[in-house]
Structure formats: structure tokens, C-alpha cells
Design a protein around this motif. Structure first.
Motif, short mmCIF file in Angstrom:
data_model
loop_
_atom_site.label_atom_id
_atom_site.label_comp_id
_atom_site.label_asym_id
_atom_site.label_seq_id
_atom_site.Cartn_x
_atom_site.Cartn_y
_atom_site.Cartn_z
N THR A 116 0.85 -1.18 0.00
CA THR A 116 0.00 0.00 0.00
C THR A 116 0.89 1.23 0.00
OG1 THR A 116 -1.67 -1.19 1.24
CG2 THR A 116 -1.81 1.21 1.26
N ASP A 150 -9.85 4.25 -1.36
CA ASP A 150 -8.56 3.75 -0.88
C ASP A 150 -8.41 2.27 -1.23
OD1 ASP A 150 -7.62 6.10 0.23
OD2 ASP A 150 -8.50 5.70 2.19
N TYR A 151 -7.25 1.92 -1.78
CA TYR A 151 -6.94 0.54 -2.16
C TYR A 151 -5.70 0.09 -1.39
CZ TYR A 151 -10.32 0.98 -5.89
OH TYR A 151 -11.47 1.15 -6.58
N THR A 169 -7.65 -4.93 -0.78
CA THR A 169 -8.94 -4.44 -0.33
C THR A 169 -9.23 -3.09 -0.95
OG1 THR A 169 -8.57 -5.52 1.80
CG2 THR A 169 -10.26 -3.81 1.74
N CYS A 170 -10.47 -2.89 -1.31
CA CYS A 170 -10.94 -1.57 -1.71
C CYS A 170 -11.80 -1.06 -0.55
CB CYS A 170 -11.77 -1.65 -2.99
SG CYS A 170 -12.60 -0.08 -3.38
N GLN A 171 -11.29 -0.08 0.17
CA GLN A 171 -12.05 0.48 1.29
C GLN A 171 -13.08 1.45 0.73
OE1 GLN A 171 -9.03 2.11 3.89
NE2 GLN A 171 -8.89 0.19 5.00
N GLY A 172 -14.33 1.22 1.10
CA GLY A 172 -15.42 2.05 0.60
C GLY A 172 -16.16 1.43 -0.57
N CYS A 173 -15.65 0.35 -1.12
CA CYS A 173 -16.36 -0.36 -2.19
C CYS A 173 -17.45 -1.22 -1.57
CB CYS A 173 -15.42 -1.25 -2.98
SG CYS A 173 -14.14 -0.38 -3.88
N GLY A 176 -18.91 -1.20 2.45
CA GLY A 176 -17.85 -0.82 3.40
C GLY A 176 -16.47 -1.25 2.97
N GLY A 177 -16.38 -2.31 2.21
CA GLY A 177 -15.10 -2.78 1.74
C GLY A 177 -15.29 -4.00 0.86
#
Length: 183
Positions: A116, A150-151, A169-173, A176-177
Motif C-alpha cells: 500500500t 482507498d486501495y 482491499t478496496c475500502q469504501g467499495c 464498506g469494503g
């Protein structure tokens, strides 16, 4: 030929009765051949992943935090098949906080890492992948962030055809993730 295994017999008791015994054969080959440690800073340090190439060299991804919870730095280091340090301290791919997580090798002896990047940057976090040769030279870096979310890069793998696979992980996809995987 001498037997390389050694045996241990354990007597098992069940509420004041002898329920029998278990004979276990242990292979001394399974015990540690070497132990290696690396102390980079006076800050918090952690190991993430390890991969071994066809020559028996180990590649370890690790990181450290100088002023937690911010200012993360990454490290990748190589140990030979006897656990001796060969190289480390690969440069961060961006100017922001970079955390390295997964590591893989290919049949040609190249090393691939995923992590990241930019957690402290102005635009959020991205997944980065990096390819190094066995001598530590960076061959390419790829920063992936398809949108404004955020990825986070978690792991990486290669196949015998030279393809590279990354997951994270895609946070917000989604709700929630979501798991994010790419080739």
C-alpha cells in the motif's frame, strides 16, 4: 543406514485410567536449520511475508514505523539458504508512507512485492506492485488506484507463464469494503 527419526512415547490417562499410549516419530529435518533477525530502527518493526526462490534464497517483506501510527517505511531483504543477509533496504516507490505486504518469486529469479502506497498522501491509498531482479535492482513499479477510494495491497503471486496476480482491499467499495484482485 541409520534411522533419522527419533521416537517419543506419550502415555495418555483418562480420568484415573490408562487410555493407552501414543507413539510419535519426529523428523529432526523439520527443526530450524537457522534463525535470522534484523533490527532496522528503534521504532516498531514487523515482518509480513516470505518467499523462497529455486536457489533456496529467502525474500522477506517487512516494515517499520518511526513515529506510529504514521511514518511507515518498507523493507525487503534477501537471505541466502544459510540465513545470511545478502541485501535489503529497497527504496520506497513513492514519497508517502509505503507498506509492503506480499512477496513472490518467478522461475527467472525475479522478486515481486505488493503493498500500500500513499497512506499519508493527499489523494488516499493505492496498491503498488514492484518487480526487482535477484540483485535488488528495481525493474518496474506499478501504482494502481482506479478511482478516489482507498486501495490496499495484501498479497502477490506469479505463475509459470510470467503472469502476476495481486489481491487486496478496496475500502469504501460495496458495503464498506471489498476484495480487490487484479492480473
Amino acid at each position: 543406514m541409520q534411522n533419522k527419526f527419533f521416537n517419543i512415547t506419550v502415555n495418555v490417562s483418562c480420568k484415573n485410567e490408562n487410555c493407552g499410549s501414543i507413539k510419535v516419530s519426529l523428523d529432526p529435518e523439520l527443526f530450524s536449520r537457522w534463525v535470522s533477525s534484523r533490527d532496522l530502527t528503534t521504532g516498531y518493526e514487523y515482518g509480513h511475508d516470505i518467499a523462497v526462490d529455486s536457489q533456496g534464497n529467502s525474500y522477506v517483506t517487512s516494515g517499520y514505523c518511526l513515529s506510529c501510527p504514521f511514518d511507515y517505511e518498507m523493507d525487503i531483504f534477501k537471505l541466502n539458504n544459510n540465513g545470511n543477509f545478502l541485501w535489503g533496504n529497497v527504496s520506497n516507490p513513492t514519497q508517502y508512507d509505503d507498506e509492503v505486504n506480499g512477496v513472490a518469486t518467478d522461475l527467472q529469479g525475479n522478486v515481486y512485492v505488493a503493498g500500500t502506497s500513499g497512506g499519508g498522501g493527499p489523494t488516499g491509498s493505492s496498491i503498488y506492485t514492484m518487480k526487482l531482479n535477484s540483485s535488488k535492482s528495481v525493474l518496474w513499479v506499478n501504482i494502481t488506484r482506479p478511482d478516489s477510494l482507498d486501495y490496499l495491497g495484501s498479497d502477490i503471486a506469479t505463475d509459470s507463464n510470467g503472469n502476476v496476480y495481486v489481491t487486496g482491499t478496496c475500502q469504501g467499495c460495496g458495503s464498506g469494503g471489498a476484495i480487490y484482485t487484479m492480473k
